[in-house]
Design an enzyme around this catalytic site. Structure first.
Site, PDB file in Angstrom:
ATOM      1  N   THR A  14       5.700   3.674  -9.342  1.00 33.02           N
ATOM      2  CA  THR A  14       6.152   4.026 -10.686  1.00 33.02           C
ATOM      3  C   THR A  14       7.187   5.135 -10.648  1.00 33.02           C
ATOM      4  O   THR A  14       8.190   5.080 -11.369  1.00 33.02           O
ATOM      5  CB  THR A  14       4.947   4.478 -11.526  1.00 33.02           C
ATOM      6  OG1 THR A  14       3.950   3.456 -11.484  1.00 33.02           O
ATOM      7  CG2 THR A  14       5.361   4.712 -12.970  1.00 33.02           C
ATOM      8  N   GLY A  16       8.617   6.437  -7.664  1.00 33.10           N
ATOM      9  CA  GLY A  16       9.521   6.469  -6.523  1.00 33.10           C
ATOM     10  C   GLY A  16       9.258   5.314  -5.587  1.00 33.10           C
ATOM     11  O   GLY A  16       8.316   4.528  -5.765  1.00 33.10           O
ATOM     12  N   LYS A  33       9.454   9.394   0.798  1.00 37.15           N
ATOM     13  CA  LYS A  33       9.253   9.028  -0.604  1.00 37.15           C
ATOM     14  C   LYS A  33      10.436   9.569  -1.403  1.00 37.15           C
ATOM     15  O   LYS A  33      10.635  10.782  -1.496  1.00 37.15           O
ATOM     16  CB  LYS A  33       7.939   9.612  -1.128  1.00 37.15           C
ATOM     17  CG  LYS A  33       7.633   9.205  -2.560  1.00 37.15           C
ATOM     18  CD  LYS A  33       6.270   9.721  -2.999  1.00 37.15           C
ATOM     19  CE  LYS A  33       5.954   9.272  -4.419  1.00 37.15           C
ATOM     20  NZ  LYS A  33       4.610   9.736  -4.859  1.00 37.15           N
ATOM     21  N   ASP A 125      -5.982   9.355  -9.459  1.00 31.08           N
ATOM     22  CA  ASP A 125      -5.454   8.012  -9.201  1.00 31.08           C
ATOM     23  C   ASP A 125      -5.955   7.486  -7.861  1.00 31.08           C
ATOM     24  O   ASP A 125      -5.181   6.934  -7.086  1.00 31.08           O
ATOM     25  CB  ASP A 125      -3.924   8.031  -9.236  1.00 31.08           C
ATOM     26  CG  ASP A 125      -3.331   6.621  -9.354  1.00 31.08           C
ATOM     27  OD1 ASP A 125      -4.072   5.704  -9.769  1.00 31.08           O
ATOM     28  OD2 ASP A 125      -2.148   6.434  -9.025  1.00 31.08           O
TER      29      ASP A 125
END
Length: 629
Positions: A14, A16, A33, A125
């Protein structure tokens, strides 16, 4: 970025994309990243949660942030490279993981999570895609883009975490959640690693709640009042579901794993254990001795035991299955030492083994290699007395050799493990006594059935058998009630033909008891008839232990015999037969019942017409019991 070369793209998220790179200086593989949005100042970069959290977190089970680079308003994170994530590891499996591998994976996840929570962050998450692996041997938590500090102020956003691993308080739009949402996600991941399938694969948030209710059951309002407040605020009606057994959903999980999983997936976040508490569950206790405690480790426990007194007596709960063989533990079988007995007479609650508990009671005496109750002189009489009261009988003294085992739970094959011990004399005595008691019980039961002995005298057997037999006598079945009714009101009773004064002679023409099998009678009735034949033979002059004489007419001649439905006619009271020695045997005619008799010819009565053949399977009561005139 000129110090790294990019090889390929590993994934796109979402916020990167992730590229596989290599360090030009060391040749080490790295994960780069690249953030999608642009950053125009370092201060803006340092305010990122991922940077804030990862700067403080350095742990073996947390992916390491090597470097942060801002170049041309683009932000790059340089991470250590991991070969795959847990989702890929699960997807590539064609068979289930062994539990040892699952335990290793879950231990590493909880270790990293405990470190994160200890330093004031929670991930928000957690999912298999964010757990990076080098095979099942090494697991690290990654992607702290949604991580927040625990001490930060709510409200929080309600769309965090992937839907399948989202805690119920987040699904119900709570804005006051905290680190327990990570614990819920760990429980979902644990179930998925066991089954290779997601546990709550909901198509939407409401569907996910329905899936949770189908597995865990609908929560009660008393169990989670905050959840009912959240559901009423969003006009959500709970589906009425009953809980499923997690063992049936995850059959390859051990009972310790089910215990941990059940606690991780509690509806109420306050009831879920923390990550550090979950690490202390029995599921992760590997290599500890089961029921075997060394002498050194037993000393402190013994001192504490002497100060606090003996452990309280706890009444054992009845086992769900058949009770296992108790105290068949022999020193030649070390593999059984770690398994406590399922049906012990005096279990104590605690972590000490059975051998050490008995050594506490014996005031420091060394425990015997087997049969600890042999040397326990203090507890033995009390427990034996309580057992005798429970079983309602007095045990032979030689039975005490085998300690605290109740007779009702000891089967005939339970002595198989004791063949190598020198208990043969006492065993022989016990077998003789048991056989004698069984024969006495059998004789008493038959005498009570045949009315040779009152039912109250049957006292040598157990109380349970006496109650059961009296209950059978007090509450007969409908069929036996009908037989008793008709036999009571008729003059014609089974066993005697009064025309010739005849009683069946078992020595000559009486059929053997096994011939009753052809008539469809049960084994019980055939046994009763054989006993009748024995008692009849006693009346002819043979010696008997029951003390019947030749002039004594037993009362069983006035009652039914077993299940036999035939009838006989009584002799006139004025001319009784002189003795049993003058009796003749009745030869049964082929095709007729065994106790067939001829009607008595009495002057003044109209002769009876020949009886019609009854329908097969039915009894012609009109011909058997005519009206009296």
């Amino acid at each position: 970025m000129n110090r790294y070369t990019t090889i390929k793209q590993l994934g796109d998220g979402t916020y990167g994309s992730v590229l596989l790179g290599r360090s030009i200086e060391s040749g080490e593989l790295i994960a780069i990243k690249k953030m999608k949005r642009k950053f125009y100042s370092w201060e803006e970069c340092m305010n990122l949660r991922e940077v804030k959290s990862l700067k403080k977190l350095n742990h073996a089970n947390i992916v390491k942030l090597k470097e942060v680079i801002r170049e041309n308003d683009h932000l790059y994170f340089i991470f250590e490279y991991m070969k795959e994530n847990l989702y890929q590891l699960i997807k590539e499996r064609n068979k289930l993981f062994p539990e040892s591998a699952i335990r290793n994976i879950m231990y590493q996840i909880l270790q990293g999570l405990a470190f994160i929570h200890k330093h004031g962050f929670f991930h928000r998450d957690l999912k298999p895609e964010n757990l990076l692996c080098m095979g099942p041997e090494l697991v690290k938590i990654a992607d702290f883009g949604l991580a927040r500090e625990i001490r930060s102020r709510p409200p929080y956003t309600d769309y965090v975490s992937t839907r399948w691993y989202r805690a119920p308080e987040v699904l119900l739009r709570s804005t006051n959640y905290s680190s327990p949402i990570d614990i819920w996600a760990v429980g979902c991941i644990m179930a998925e690693v066991y089954t290779l399938r997601p546990l709550f694969p909901g198509a939407s948030e409401i569907d996910t709640i329905f899936k949770i209710c189908q597995v865990l059951g609908t929560p009660k309002k008393t169990d989670w009042p905050e959840g009912y407040q959240l559901s009423s605020a969003m006009n959500f009606l709970w589906p009425q579901c009953i809980p499923n057994n997690l063992k049936t959903l995850i059959p390859n999980a051990s009972s310790e794993a089910i215990q941990l999983l059940r606690d991780l997936l509690q509806w109420d976040p306050k009831k879920r254990p923390t990550a550090s508490q979950a690490l202390r569950y029995p599921y992760f206790q590997i290599g500890h001795p089961l029921g075997i405690i060394s002498k050194d480790s037993g000393k402190p426990q013994r001192e504490v035991q002497d100060k606090t007194g003996p452990p309280p007596y706890i009444k054992p709960a009845p086992p769900a299955q058949a009770p296992a063989k108790a105290y068949t533990l022999i020193s030649s079988r070390p593999s059984q030492a770690s398994q406590p007995p399922q049906h012990s007479v005096h279990p104590y609650k605690g972590d000490v083994s059975r051998t050490e508990q008995l050594s506490h009671v014996q005031e420091g005496k060394p425990s015997p290699p087997f049969f600890p109750s042999l040397h326990n002189k203090n507890l033995q009489p009390k427990i034996l007395a309580s057992l005798e009261q429970k079983n309602g009988e007095i045990k032979p003294k030689s039975r005490r050799r085998w300690g605290l085992i109740s007779r009702s739970t000891k089967g005939s094959d339970d002595w198989a493990d004791l063949d190598d011990l020198d208990f043969s004399p006492s065993l022989t005595r016990i077998d003789v006594k048991n056989k004698k008691r069984q024969s006495d019980d059998t004789l008493c039961r038959f005498e009570s059935v045949l009315d040779l002995k009152p039912s109250e005298s049957v006292g040598t057997g157990t109380t349970v058998s006496t109650q059961a037999s009296s209950q059978r006598r007090d509450t007969p079945t409908l069929q036996s009630s009908a037989k008793q009714h008709y036999l009571k009101h008729s003059r014609y009773l089974p066993g005697i033909n009064i025309r010739n004064g005849v009683l069946p002679n078992p020595g000559k023409d009486f059929l053997p008891s096994n011939s009753w099998s052809s008539s469809g009678l049960s084994g019980k009735s055939s046994g009763t008839v054989s006993v009748v034949s024995k008692i009849t033979s006693v009346g002819s002059g043979s010696a008997s232990s029951s003390g019947l004489t030749g002039s004594y007419i037993p009362s069983f001649l006035k009652k039914e015999i077993g299940s036999v439905m035939q009838r006989v006619q009584l002799a006139p009271l004025a001319a009784p037969p002189p003795g049993y020695s003058s009796l003749k045997a009745v030869r049964p005619h082929p095709g007729r019942p065994f106790f067939h008799t001829q009607p008595r010819s009495t002057p003044g009565l109209i002769p009876r017409p020949p009886a019609a053949q009854p329908v097969h399977g039915r009894i012609d009561w009109s011909s058997k019991y005519p009206s009296r005139r």
